[in-house]
Design a protein around this motif. Structure first.
Motif, PDB file in Angstrom:
ATOM      1  N   SER A  26       1.328  -1.201  -0.020  1.00 46.21           N
ATOM      2  CA  SER A  26      -0.362   0.060  -0.357  1.00 46.21           C
ATOM      3  C   SER A  26       1.158   1.399  -0.067  1.00 46.21           C
ATOM      4  O   SER A  26       1.869   1.007   0.565  1.00 46.21           O
ATOM      5  N   THR A  27      -0.197   2.156  -0.131  1.00 45.43           N
ATOM      6  CA  THR A  27       0.767   3.414  -0.547  1.00 45.43           C
ATOM      7  C   THR A  27      -0.142   4.692   0.297  1.00 45.43           C
ATOM      8  O   THR A  27      -1.384   4.118   0.877  1.00 45.43           O
ATOM      9  N   GLY A  28       0.483   5.859   0.290  1.00 40.05           N
ATOM     10  CA  GLY A  28      -0.581   6.957   1.554  1.00 40.05           C
ATOM     11  C   GLY A  28      -0.766   6.261   2.828  1.00 40.05           C
ATOM     12  O   GLY A  28      -0.544   5.352   3.789  1.00 40.05           O
ATOM     13  N   THR A  29      -2.700   6.886   3.067  1.00 40.13           N
ATOM     14  CA  THR A  29      -3.034   7.004   4.358  1.00 40.13           C
ATOM     15  C   THR A  29      -3.152   5.645   4.453  1.00 40.13           C
ATOM     16  O   THR A  29      -3.360   4.868   5.748  1.00 40.13           O
ATOM     17  N   GLU A  30      -3.541   4.914   3.068  1.00 34.88           N
ATOM     18  CA  GLU A  30      -3.933   3.272   3.026  1.00 34.88           C
ATOM     19  C   GLU A  30      -2.613   2.788   4.195  1.00 34.88           C
ATOM     20  O   GLU A  30      -3.371   1.692   4.868  1.00 34.88           O
ATOM     21  N   MET A  31      -1.257   2.945   3.628  1.00 35.37           N
ATOM     22  CA  MET A  31      -0.166   2.192   4.259  1.00 35.37           C
ATOM     23  C   MET A  31      -0.726   3.013   5.684  1.00 35.37           C
ATOM     24  O   MET A  31      -0.531   1.925   6.445  1.00 35.37           O
ATOM     25  N   LEU A  32      -0.522   3.964   6.196  1.00 30.93           N
ATOM     26  CA  LEU A  32      -0.628   4.161   7.525  1.00 30.93           C
ATOM     27  C   LEU A  32      -1.272   3.265   8.607  1.00 30.93           C
ATOM     28  O   LEU A  32      -1.607   3.229   9.765  1.00 30.93           O
ATOM     29  N   LEU A  33      -2.619   3.180   7.936  1.00 26.50           N
ATOM     30  CA  LEU A  33      -3.590   2.763   8.536  1.00 26.50           C
ATOM     31  C   LEU A  33      -3.316   0.949   8.225  1.00 26.50           C
ATOM     32  O   LEU A  33      -3.661  -0.003  10.274  1.00 26.50           O
ATOM     33  N   TRP A  34      -2.798   0.396   7.665  1.00 28.41           N
ATOM     34  CA  TRP A  34      -2.295  -1.363   7.962  1.00 28.41           C
ATOM     35  C   TRP A  34      -1.114  -1.006   9.233  1.00 28.41           C
ATOM     36  O   TRP A  34      -1.288  -2.365   9.542  1.00 28.41           O
ATOM     37  N   TYR A  35      -0.410   0.037   8.679  1.00 28.33           N
ATOM     38  CA  TYR A  35       0.772   0.389  10.116  1.00 28.33           C
ATOM     39  C   TYR A  35       0.121   0.140  11.524  1.00 28.33           C
ATOM     40  O   TYR A  35       0.820  -0.650  12.516  1.00 28.33           O
ATOM     41  N   ALA A  36      -1.191   0.876  11.737  1.00 33.92           N
ATOM     42  CA  ALA A  36      -2.115   0.640  12.920  1.00 33.92           C
ATOM     43  C   ALA A  36      -2.372   0.239  12.782  1.00 33.92           C
ATOM     44  O   ALA A  36      -2.347  -0.560  14.633  1.00 33.92           O
ATOM     45  N   GLY A  37      -3.057  -1.058  12.814  1.00 36.93           N
ATOM     46  CA  GLY A  37      -3.389  -2.526  12.693  1.00 36.93           C
ATOM     47  C   GLY A  37      -1.489  -2.788  12.939  1.00 36.93           C
ATOM     48  O   GLY A  37      -2.638  -4.329  14.201  1.00 36.93           O
ATOM     49  N   PHE A  38      -1.066  -3.654  12.040  1.00 38.65           N
ATOM     50  CA  PHE A  38      -0.356  -3.612  12.702  1.00 38.65           C
ATOM     51  C   PHE A  38       0.357  -3.245  14.800  1.00 38.65           C
ATOM     52  O   PHE A  38       0.725  -4.315  15.556  1.00 38.65           O
ATOM     53  N   ILE A  39       0.390  -2.043  14.426  1.00 41.29           N
ATOM     54  CA  ILE A  39       0.350  -1.877  16.468  1.00 41.29           C
ATOM     55  C   ILE A  39      -0.346  -1.589  17.224  1.00 41.29           C
ATOM     56  O   ILE A  39      -0.376  -2.884  18.030  1.00 41.29           O
ATOM     57  N   ILE A  40      -1.533  -1.994  16.902  1.00 42.10           N
ATOM     58  CA  ILE A  40      -3.232  -2.750  17.400  1.00 42.10           C
ATOM     59  C   ILE A  40      -3.081  -3.568  18.008  1.00 42.10           C
ATOM     60  O   ILE A  40      -3.039  -4.663  18.662  1.00 42.10           O
ATOM     61  N   ALA A  41      -2.956  -4.547  16.600  1.00 41.73           N
ATOM     62  CA  ALA A  41      -2.795  -6.725  17.328  1.00 41.73           C
ATOM     63  C   ALA A  41      -1.264  -7.092  17.608  1.00 41.73           C
ATOM     64  O   ALA A  41      -1.354  -8.147  18.396  1.00 41.73           O
ATOM     65  N   LEU A  42      -0.068  -6.096  17.161  1.00 43.28           N
ATOM     66  CA  LEU A  42       1.099  -6.624  18.001  1.00 43.28           C
ATOM     67  C   LEU A  42       0.796  -6.162  19.803  1.00 43.28           C
ATOM     68  O   LEU A  42       1.453  -6.942  20.524  1.00 43.28           O
ATOM     69  N   SER A  43      -0.147  -5.110  19.733  1.00 43.39           N
ATOM     70  CA  SER A  43      -0.002  -5.270  21.404  1.00 43.39           C
ATOM     71  C   SER A  43      -0.851  -5.821  22.229  1.00 43.39           C
ATOM     72  O   SER A  43      -1.008  -6.569  23.084  1.00 43.39           O
ATOM     73  N   ILE A  44      -2.296  -6.110  20.944  1.00 38.59           N
ATOM     74  CA  ILE A  44      -3.404  -7.100  22.131  1.00 38.59           C
ATOM     75  C   ILE A  44      -2.305  -8.444  21.919  1.00 38.59           C
ATOM     76  O   ILE A  44      -2.159  -9.206  23.078  1.00 38.59           O
ATOM     77  N   SER A  45      -1.559  -8.803  21.141  1.00 31.92           N
ATOM     78  CA  SER A  45      -0.555 -10.255  20.929  1.00 31.92           C
ATOM     79  C   SER A  45       0.244 -10.068  22.304  1.00 31.92           C
ATOM     80  O   SER A  45       0.667 -11.184  23.066  1.00 31.92           O
ATOM     81  N   MET A  46       0.986  -9.132  22.673  1.00 28.10           N
ATOM     82  CA  MET A  46       1.958  -9.741  23.594  1.00 28.10           C
ATOM     83  C   MET A  46       0.952  -9.236  25.129  1.00 28.10           C
ATOM     84  O   MET A  46       1.619 -10.099  26.159  1.00 28.10           O
ATOM     85  N   ALA A  47       0.009  -8.236  24.985  1.00 30.28           N
ATOM     86  CA  ALA A  47      -0.680  -8.821  26.409  1.00 30.28           C
ATOM     87  C   ALA A  47      -1.246 -10.096  26.659  1.00 30.28           C
ATOM     88  O   ALA A  47      -1.023 -10.456  27.688  1.00 30.28           O
ATOM     89  N   LEU A  48      -1.810 -10.267  25.484  1.00 28.66           N
ATOM     90  CA  LEU A  48      -2.028 -11.924  25.731  1.00 28.66           C
ATOM     91  C   LEU A  48      -1.175 -12.918  26.172  1.00 28.66           C
ATOM     92  O   LEU A  48      -1.010 -13.448  27.036  1.00 28.66           O
ATOM     93  N   LEU A  49      -0.579 -12.781  25.126  1.00 28.94           N
ATOM     94  CA  LEU A  49       1.330 -13.263  25.960  1.00 28.94           C
ATOM     95  C   LEU A  49       1.708 -13.041  26.867  1.00 28.94           C
ATOM     96  O   LEU A  49       2.156 -14.063  27.703  1.00 28.94           O
ATOM     97  N   ILE A  50       2.131 -12.094  28.394  1.00 30.44           N
ATOM     98  CA  ILE A  50       1.966 -12.113  29.271  1.00 30.44           C
ATOM     99  C   ILE A  50       1.676 -12.401  30.309  1.00 30.44           C
ATOM    100  O   ILE A  50       1.431 -13.594  30.888  1.00 30.44           O
ATOM    101  N   LYS A  51      -0.614 -12.513  29.164  1.00 26.87           N
ATOM    102  CA  LYS A  51      -0.701 -13.490  30.588  1.00 26.87           C
ATOM    103  C   LYS A  51      -1.124 -14.592  30.585  1.00 26.87           C
ATOM    104  O   LYS A  51      -1.036 -15.243  31.885  1.00 26.87           O
ATOM    105  N   ALA A  52      -1.020 -15.112  29.621  1.00 24.21           N
ATOM    106  CA  ALA A  52      -1.047 -16.431  29.307  1.00 24.21           C
ATOM    107  C   ALA A  52       0.583 -16.974  30.355  1.00 24.21           C
ATOM    108  O   ALA A  52       0.537 -18.422  30.934  1.00 24.21           O
ATOM    109  N   THR A  53       1.823 -16.007  30.107  1.00 22.61           N
ATOM    110  CA  THR A  53       2.726 -16.636  31.118  1.00 22.61           C
ATOM    111  C   THR A  53       2.986 -16.295  32.058  1.00 22.61           C
ATOM    112  O   THR A  53       3.503 -17.110  32.995  1.00 22.61           O
TER     113      THR A  53
END
Length: 108
Positions: A26-53
């Motif tokens: 992607s480019t432009g705003t669409e690319m930024l939205l995908w990167y925002a999705g990346f940060i959100i998914a990464l944060s949720i994934s890490m939080a759940l991993l921390i809880k599981a451990t």
């Protein structure tokens, strides 16, 4: 319950890898939205991993988490991004799945 959280965390790992792949296309705003999705998914994934451990040994939890992420990302790559499919790739994917199941079976 923490095994379920760990599995969900693995799915969010797949989601953040998917977002990276889509951002690359992607480019432009669409690319930024995908990167925002990346940060959100990464944060949720890490939080759940921390809880599981809290109850699953860190070595087992991390191996299962990365394994789910690796298997899921390969499958997403094949199905969405048209990555190549060949016998060695599928063979090692199957051994990875077997290893994840084995770790679950031997964990207390």
């Amino acid at each position: 319950m923490n095994w379920l959280l760990l599995i969900i965390a693995g799915f969010f790992e797949v989601a953040f890898a998917f977002c990276l792949g889509k951002a690359k296309e992607s480019t432009g705003t669409e690319m930024l939205l995908w990167y925002a999705g990346f940060i959100i998914a990464l944060s949720i994934s890490m939080a759940l991993l921390i809880k599981a451990t809290q109850t699953i040994p860190i070595g087992t939890a991390y191996a299962v988490w990365t394994g789910i992420g690796a298997v899921g990302t390969v499958l997403v790559g094949i199905l969405v991004f048209k990555d190549p499919i060949n016998f060695p790739r599928l063979f090692f994917l199957a051994t990875l799945i077997a290893s994840i199941i084995g770790l679950k079976m031997v964990s207390h």
